[in-house]
Design a protein around this motif. Structure first.
Motif, PDB file in Angstrom:
ATOM      1  N   PHE A 141       0.842  -1.199   0.000  1.00 29.02           N
ATOM      2  CA  PHE A 141       0.000   0.000   0.000  1.00 29.02           C
ATOM      3  C   PHE A 141       0.873   1.243   0.000  1.00 29.02           C
ATOM      4  CE2 PHE A 141      -2.051   3.592   1.970  1.00 29.02           C
ATOM      5  CZ  PHE A 141      -3.229   3.676   1.241  1.00 29.02           C
ATOM      6  N   LYS A 142       1.931   1.238   0.792  1.00 29.95           N
ATOM      7  CA  LYS A 142       2.818   2.398   0.849  1.00 29.95           C
ATOM      8  C   LYS A 142       3.525   2.624  -0.488  1.00 29.95           C
ATOM      9  CE  LYS A 142       3.468   2.337   5.840  1.00 29.95           C
ATOM     10  NZ  LYS A 142       4.404   2.286   6.977  1.00 29.95           N
ATOM     11  N   LEU A 143       3.830   1.530  -1.199  1.00 29.83           N
ATOM     12  CA  LEU A 143       4.375   1.644  -2.547  1.00 29.83           C
ATOM     13  C   LEU A 143       3.359   2.324  -3.465  1.00 29.83           C
ATOM     14  CD1 LEU A 143       6.321   0.910  -4.915  1.00 29.83           C
ATOM     15  CD2 LEU A 143       5.095  -1.273  -5.049  1.00 29.83           C
ATOM     16  N   LEU A 144       2.123   1.861  -3.422  1.00 34.06           N
ATOM     17  CA  LEU A 144       1.060   2.459  -4.232  1.00 34.06           C
ATOM     18  C   LEU A 144       0.896   3.935  -3.898  1.00 34.06           C
ATOM     19  CD1 LEU A 144      -1.355   2.047  -6.198  1.00 34.06           C
ATOM     20  CD2 LEU A 144      -2.738   1.499  -4.177  1.00 34.06           C
ATOM     21  N   ILE A 148       1.377   7.118  -6.588  1.00 31.05           N
ATOM     22  CA  ILE A 148       0.285   8.026  -6.911  1.00 31.05           C
ATOM     23  C   ILE A 148       0.624   9.457  -6.510  1.00 31.05           C
ATOM     24  CG2 ILE A 148      -2.080   8.636  -6.255  1.00 31.05           C
ATOM     25  CD1 ILE A 148      -2.716   5.661  -6.327  1.00 31.05           C
ATOM     26  N   LYS A 149       1.212   9.637  -5.341  1.00 28.43           N
ATOM     27  CA  LYS A 149       1.545  10.976  -4.882  1.00 28.43           C
ATOM     28  C   LYS A 149       2.609  11.629  -5.762  1.00 28.43           C
ATOM     29  CE  LYS A 149      -1.258  11.398  -1.437  1.00 28.43           C
ATOM     30  NZ  LYS A 149      -2.376  12.374  -1.520  1.00 28.43           N
ATOM     31  N   GLN A 150       3.556  10.840  -6.241  1.00 31.58           N
ATOM     32  CA  GLN A 150       4.629  11.370  -7.081  1.00 31.58           C
ATOM     33  C   GLN A 150       4.232  11.443  -8.558  1.00 31.58           C
ATOM     34  OE1 GLN A 150       7.928   8.761  -6.239  1.00 31.58           O
ATOM     35  NE2 GLN A 150       7.966   9.301  -4.069  1.00 31.58           N
ATOM     36  N   GLU A 151       3.029  10.941  -8.872  1.00 32.41           N
ATOM     37  CA  GLU A 151       2.497  10.939 -10.239  1.00 32.41           C
ATOM     38  C   GLU A 151       3.427  10.225 -11.224  1.00 32.41           C
ATOM     39  OE1 GLU A 151       1.295  14.788 -11.586  1.00 32.41           O
ATOM     40  OE2 GLU A 151      -0.360  14.899 -10.154  1.00 32.41           O
ATOM     41  N   LYS A 152       4.251   9.298 -10.718  1.00 28.85           N
ATOM     42  CA  LYS A 152       5.166   8.582 -11.599  1.00 28.85           C
ATOM     43  C   LYS A 152       4.433   7.592 -12.503  1.00 28.85           C
ATOM     44  CE  LYS A 152       9.458   8.776  -8.924  1.00 28.85           C
ATOM     45  NZ  LYS A 152      10.517   7.977  -8.257  1.00 28.85           N
TER      46      LYS A 152
END
Length: 349
Positions: A141-144, A148-152
């Motif tokens: 989940f932390k990877l996800l 998402i936060k970094q928009e990578k």
């Protein structure tokens, strides 16, 4: 007078007690023991027999049937509470007032007012109140979250479809004319607060607080929701949530963005995070290893490790972030309940 134990920041496991003796408590005790960060010091139950049965199962002979005596115990630094939902507030309040850290199973309380009061007491007493949203502590989940936060991976978000719909054997009891705890209004039950909080907190942890929310539930004969569809409205996109304890879904979770779609196997126990590319029409697996445990237990080890770290290091920044998630989630679920006339005794106080 209650004397709080002082722990070595890196060595001593945290001595704690349990309130509640169901399968989720089994999972917590097993995970906490496996983590090496916690020591089961005491077991509380309303009856000596229940306390004895649960304590024997986990090698603990320090038993309590009095909450007053448990609160006064000087050899406990924390209490894990997984009793029926309607009892959470009073039990947590008593332990916090006694200067003990509290890990409170979701839903933390029946109402936002109760949760606000518990966080106020925790701050006054200098202890932590942590709601047990185990899934947002999982490594995948932390990877996800980072992606998402970094928009990578996805770029701007266009929407999401989240699912946690699992048929409960207790719904058979409802159909037979009974009223098990989790399907009882008097005990603050229902699918939304038992199952729906997983995808709701999943969304809140990823995207923050929604602008508004709506719920179209199926209402059981006991007066609680057996499941239904939730829509969370954000700026520029929406999140659809299918939650249920009265029917099952095998659909994955999906998050849609400008650069493709993220496909996740579920909102808990995340073993797969695939990025589907719109140009190549192919998917790439991004997930790392995940903590698989033997059923009926669920993975709570990552949660146990993080909560121990927060307590040991007095990490108020991390606790405030989790507090904000808890506050937003209960604000959503209480609003959704009230929209549909799903009212608990605590709502009328």
């Amino acid at each position: 007078m209650c004397h709080q134990l002082v722990l070595h920041p890196m060595a001593d496991p945290i001595p704690y007690a349990t309130i509640g003796s169901n399968w989720i408590t089994d999972s917590w005790v097993s995970a906490a023991s496996k983590s090496g960060k916690w020591k089961l010091q005491a077991v509380y139950s309303r009856t000596q027999q229940q306390a004895q049965t649960f304590g024997s199962k986990h090698g603990c002979s320090n038993l309590y049937t009095s909450l007053d005596e448990l609160a006064a115990a000087g050899d406990l630094q924390a209490v894990y509470i997984a009793s029926p939902n309607s009892l959470h507030y009073e039990q947590a309040k008593q332990m916090l007032l006694a200067g003990k850290h509290v890990i409170l199973e979701k839903p933390a309380t029946s109402t936002k007012a109760e949760l606000d009061d518990l966080f106020r007491i925790a701050k006054e007493k200098g202890v932590f109140l942590l709601e047990a949203f185990r899934h947002i502590q999982e490594a995948n989940f932390k990877l996800l979250h980072r992606l998402i936060k970094q928009e990578k991976a996805l770029g701007p978000i266009y929407g999401a479809s989240l699912v946690y719909a699992s048929y409960s054997s207790r719904y058979d009891n409802v159909l037979a004319g009974e009223e098990p705890n989790i399907f009882s209004l008097n005990l603050s039950g229902g699918s939304l607060v038992d199952i729906g909080v997983y995808p709701v907190s999943f969304a809140v942890a990823l995207f923050g607080a929604p602008k508004s929310q709506v719920y179209v539930p199926f209402i059981c004969r006991t007066g609680v929701d057996g499941g239904g569809v939730i829509i969370l409205r954000y700026d520029g996109f929406g999140v659809q949530i299918n939650n249920s304890k009265s029917y099952a879904s095998t659909a994955p979770c999906e998050i849609f963005g400008a650069k493709g779609t993220m496909i996740v196997n579920g909102t808990t126990d995340i073993s797969s995070v695939k990025h589907w590319h719109p140009k190549t029409k192919k998917s790439e697996e991004l997930a790392g290893p995940y903590k698989q445990v033997e059923k009926p237990n669920v993975n709570m080890e990552e949660e146990a490790v993080e909560f121990a770290r927060i307590i040991r290091e007095k990490d108020t920044n991390a606790s405030v972030q989790l507090e904000e998630i808890s506050r937003v989630v209960i604000g959503i679920t209480e609003d959704l309940r009230r929209q549909n006339g799903i009212l608990y005794p605590a709502d009328k106080q």
